[in-house]
Design a protein around this motif. Sequence first.
Motif, short mmCIF file in Angstrom:
data_model
loop_
_atom_site.label_atom_id
_atom_site.label_comp_id
_atom_site.label_asym_id
_atom_site.label_seq_id
_atom_site.Cartn_x
_atom_site.Cartn_y
_atom_site.Cartn_z
N THR A 152 0.86 -1.18 0.00
CA THR A 152 0.00 0.00 0.00
C THR A 152 0.90 1.23 0.00
OG1 THR A 152 -0.15 -0.05 2.42
CG2 THR A 152 -1.91 -1.14 1.19
N SER A 153 0.45 2.27 -0.69
CA SER A 153 1.24 3.50 -0.79
C SER A 153 0.37 4.70 -0.47
CB SER A 153 1.81 3.66 -2.21
OG SER A 153 2.69 2.61 -2.54
N SER A 154 1.00 5.68 0.13
CA SER A 154 0.36 6.97 0.38
C SER A 154 1.39 8.05 0.04
CB SER A 154 -0.09 7.09 1.84
OG SER A 154 -0.65 8.37 2.09
N GLY A 155 1.26 8.61 -1.14
CA GLY A 155 2.29 9.53 -1.59
C GLY A 155 3.59 8.78 -1.79
N SER A 156 4.65 9.24 -1.15
CA SER A 156 5.95 8.57 -1.25
C SER A 156 6.14 7.49 -0.20
CB SER A 156 7.08 9.60 -1.12
OG SER A 156 7.06 10.51 -2.20
N ALA A 157 5.23 7.39 0.76
CA ALA A 157 5.34 6.39 1.83
C ALA A 157 4.79 5.04 1.35
CB ALA A 157 4.58 6.85 3.06
N VAL A 158 5.55 3.99 1.61
CA VAL A 158 5.20 2.65 1.16
C VAL A 158 5.19 1.69 2.35
CG1 VAL A 158 5.83 0.73 -0.36
CG2 VAL A 158 6.27 3.09 -1.09
N THR A 159 4.16 0.85 2.41
CA THR A 159 4.08 -0.21 3.42
C THR A 159 3.92 -1.54 2.71
OG1 THR A 159 3.05 1.29 5.01
CG2 THR A 159 2.86 -1.07 5.43
N ALA A 160 4.81 -2.49 3.00
CA ALA A 160 4.79 -3.81 2.37
C ALA A 160 4.58 -4.86 3.44
CB ALA A 160 6.10 -4.05 1.64
N ARG A 161 3.53 -5.68 3.29
CA ARG A 161 3.22 -6.72 4.27
C ARG A 161 3.31 -8.09 3.62
NH1 ARG A 161 -0.24 -2.46 5.55
NH2 ARG A 161 -0.08 -1.75 7.73
N ASN A 162 3.68 -9.08 4.43
CA ASN A 162 3.77 -10.45 3.92
C ASN A 162 2.43 -10.93 3.41
OD1 ASN A 162 3.36 -10.70 7.12
ND2 ASN A 162 2.40 -12.49 6.15
N VAL A 163 2.46 -11.91 2.53
CA VAL A 163 1.26 -12.61 2.10
C VAL A 163 1.19 -13.93 2.87
CG1 VAL A 163 1.01 -11.53 -0.16
CG2 VAL A 163 2.57 -13.45 0.11
N SER A 164 0.19 -14.74 2.59
CA SER A 164 -0.11 -15.90 3.45
C SER A 164 1.02 -16.91 3.55
CB SER A 164 -1.37 -16.60 2.94
OG SER A 164 -1.19 -17.06 1.62
N TYR A 165 1.79 -17.07 2.47
CA TYR A 165 2.76 -18.15 2.44
C TYR A 165 4.18 -17.75 2.82
CZ TYR A 165 3.09 -16.01 -2.18
OH TYR A 165 3.19 -15.11 -3.22
N ASN A 166 4.47 -16.47 3.07
CA ASN A 166 5.85 -16.09 3.35
C ASN A 166 6.01 -15.24 4.61
OD1 ASN A 166 4.91 -13.61 2.47
ND2 ASN A 166 6.33 -13.41 0.78
N GLY A 167 5.00 -15.26 5.50
CA GLY A 167 5.10 -14.49 6.73
C GLY A 167 5.85 -15.21 7.84
N SER A 168 5.71 -16.53 7.91
CA SER A 168 6.37 -17.30 8.96
C SER A 168 7.81 -17.60 8.57
CB SER A 168 5.62 -18.60 9.22
OG SER A 168 4.31 -18.34 9.69
N LEU A 169 8.73 -17.13 9.36
CA LEU A 169 10.15 -17.35 9.10
C LEU A 169 10.81 -17.87 10.37
CD1 LEU A 169 11.07 -14.07 7.16
CD2 LEU A 169 10.63 -16.33 6.18
N GLY A 170 11.64 -18.89 10.22
CA GLY A 170 12.42 -19.36 11.34
C GLY A 170 13.53 -18.38 11.69
N ALA A 171 14.14 -18.56 12.85
CA ALA A 171 15.22 -17.67 13.27
C ALA A 171 16.31 -17.62 12.21
CB ALA A 171 15.81 -18.17 14.59
N GLY A 172 16.61 -16.41 11.74
CA GLY A 172 17.65 -16.20 10.74
C GLY A 172 17.24 -16.52 9.32
N ALA A 173 16.01 -16.99 9.10
CA ALA A 173 15.56 -17.33 7.75
C ALA A 173 15.14 -16.08 6.98
CB ALA A 173 14.40 -18.33 7.81
N SER A 174 15.14 -16.20 5.67
CA SER A 174 14.84 -15.05 4.81
C SER A 174 13.77 -15.38 3.79
CB SER A 174 16.10 -14.60 4.06
OG SER A 174 17.10 -14.14 4.94
N THR A 175 13.13 -14.35 3.30
CA THR A 175 12.25 -14.44 2.14
C THR A 175 12.45 -13.16 1.34
OG1 THR A 175 9.99 -14.90 1.40
CG2 THR A 175 10.24 -13.36 3.23
N ALA A 176 11.86 -13.10 0.16
CA ALA A 176 12.07 -11.92 -0.68
C ALA A 176 10.80 -11.57 -1.43
CB ALA A 176 13.21 -12.16 -1.67
#
Length: 467
Positions: A422-446
Motif C-alpha cells: 500500500t502507498s500513500s504519496g511517497s510512503a510505502v508499506t509492504a506486508r507479507n502474504v499468506s505463504y511467506n510471513g512465517s520465518l524461522g530464526a535467521g531465515a529469509s524471504t524476498a
Amino acid sequence: MKRRIYAVASSLLTLVVAATVSLFVAAPPAQAAAGFTVSGGRLIDARGNQFIMRGVSHAHTWYTSQTGSFANIKSLGANTVRVVLSSGARWTQNSASDVANVISLCKANRLICVLEVHDTTGYGEEGAAISLDQAVDYWISIQSALTGQENYVILNIGNEPFGNNESVSATWPTATSNAINRLRDAGFDHTIMVDAPMWGQDWRFIMRDNAQSVFASDPDRNTVFSIHMYGVFDTAAEITDYLGRFRSANLPIVVGEFGHDHSDGNPDEDTIMSYTQQHGIGYIGWSWSGNGGGVEYLDMVTNFNPSQLTSWGQRIFNGANGIRQTARQATVYDSSTPTISPTTRPPTTPPTTRPPTTPPTTTPPVGSRGCTASYAITGQWQGGFQADVRVTAGSAAISGWTVSWTFANGQRINQSWNVTITSSGSAVTARNVSYNGSLGAGASTAFGFIGTWNGTNSAPTLSCAAS
C-alpha cells in the motif's frame, strides 16, 4: 503455421478456429523430479520459487559461432533463452560437447536454458521432418551433457512436431506421451516442454483437449505445454480463451513462440504479453537474429548486434509488459537462498517464494523477535526499474512482517509480487502474504516490484517490524 530460416515451401492454409471446447481435470501430483518441477499449474524452480519465463529463441544450430548472443540476450533483461538444436537429420548435429557448452553459457549468464530439437518441425507435412520418437533418440545420445543440469535446463522435446496433416496430427497425444515416458525410462529428471501440433498453433485444439491425459501420463507430473502464437491468434478472444482454459485446469502453459507479425496473419502480441503478465504465464519470443526465407522482420536485433534493436526488438524488450519490465532472474542463481533437495517435492499449493522454514517441535529459545530488510535495484531502464527486498528474521522465529520506507525522489510502484503493498504519496508499506510471513530464526524471504523513476533513483532506508 509458420515459416522460418529454412522457408517452408507449401502454401499457407486458411485456418479456422473451432469454438467447441472441452474442460480439463488436473491430475494429482506424482513423484518428485530433480530441478524444476510443476505444482498447481505453475513452474517451480529448485529453490521452491515460481519461475515465469521471459525470454527469446536463439537459432544456435545455424549460427554456432554466435556464442556472444547468450550474454547479449541477458543484457537486455531476459531470464530464459530457447536454444535451437539439430539432431543431425536436417541440419548439422549439435554434439554432446556443443550442448554442454551451450548450457555453460546459459549458466554463466544466469539464464534458464530451454533446449529444443528443431528437426521435428512440420512432421507429416514436411518430408524431411523426424518424429518425436526420433527426437528422443537424439536426447538419449547426448544425455551425458544433460544429466545433473536439471536446475538450469528444460527439455523441449521437439519443435512444432506436427504439420497441418490432420490424420497425422491426431496422433499427437499418443506420440507425446510415449516420448515423455521414453525420456523418463532413460533417467531424464528434467522438466519436459511439449509443443502443440499443427505448426505449434493447435488450431484443431488437439493439445488443448488432450493436455490432461498427456500430463497424467508423465510419471513425474513434470510436463509443461507450449503453444506457438502467430496468425491463428490474431484476436484477444482467441488468446485469452486458449490460455484461460489451461489456467482453469491448473495445467502449466507457456507461449513458447510468438511474433509481432507473420505471413499467416497478424498475431495480437499486445494481448499475448499483457495476459501472460497478468496471470503469471511465461513467454518466449521468436527470435533473436538471423531469420531468412521472408520472415526477416522477426529479427529482434540486426546482425546479432544488441545495440541495433529492430521495431520488434524494441517492442518485446522495452515495451509494455516487455522483458525488461517483467522478467525476474531464476532464484537458482541467487546464492543466498538454499537449494531444495531434488528429492523434496514442492508443496501442492505453489509458492511464489521459498516455503517457510519448518517450525521446531519444541519451544524455541528466547531471542530477538524482530527482522531486518535490505533493498536492491536489480534492473533499471529509462523511466523504469525493478527492485527486490529481502526480509530476514532475527534470532527468534516470526509469524509475520511489515517493511516500510519513503521514496525520496518521487518513485512510484506499478506492480509487485510475493507481497501486499500500500502507498500513500511517497510512503510505502509492504506486508507479507499468506505463504511467506512465517520465518524461522535467521531465515529469509524476498519480494519484488516494478516501479517508475525520473531524474534520480536512490535507494530508500527500510524499517522492518515483525509479529
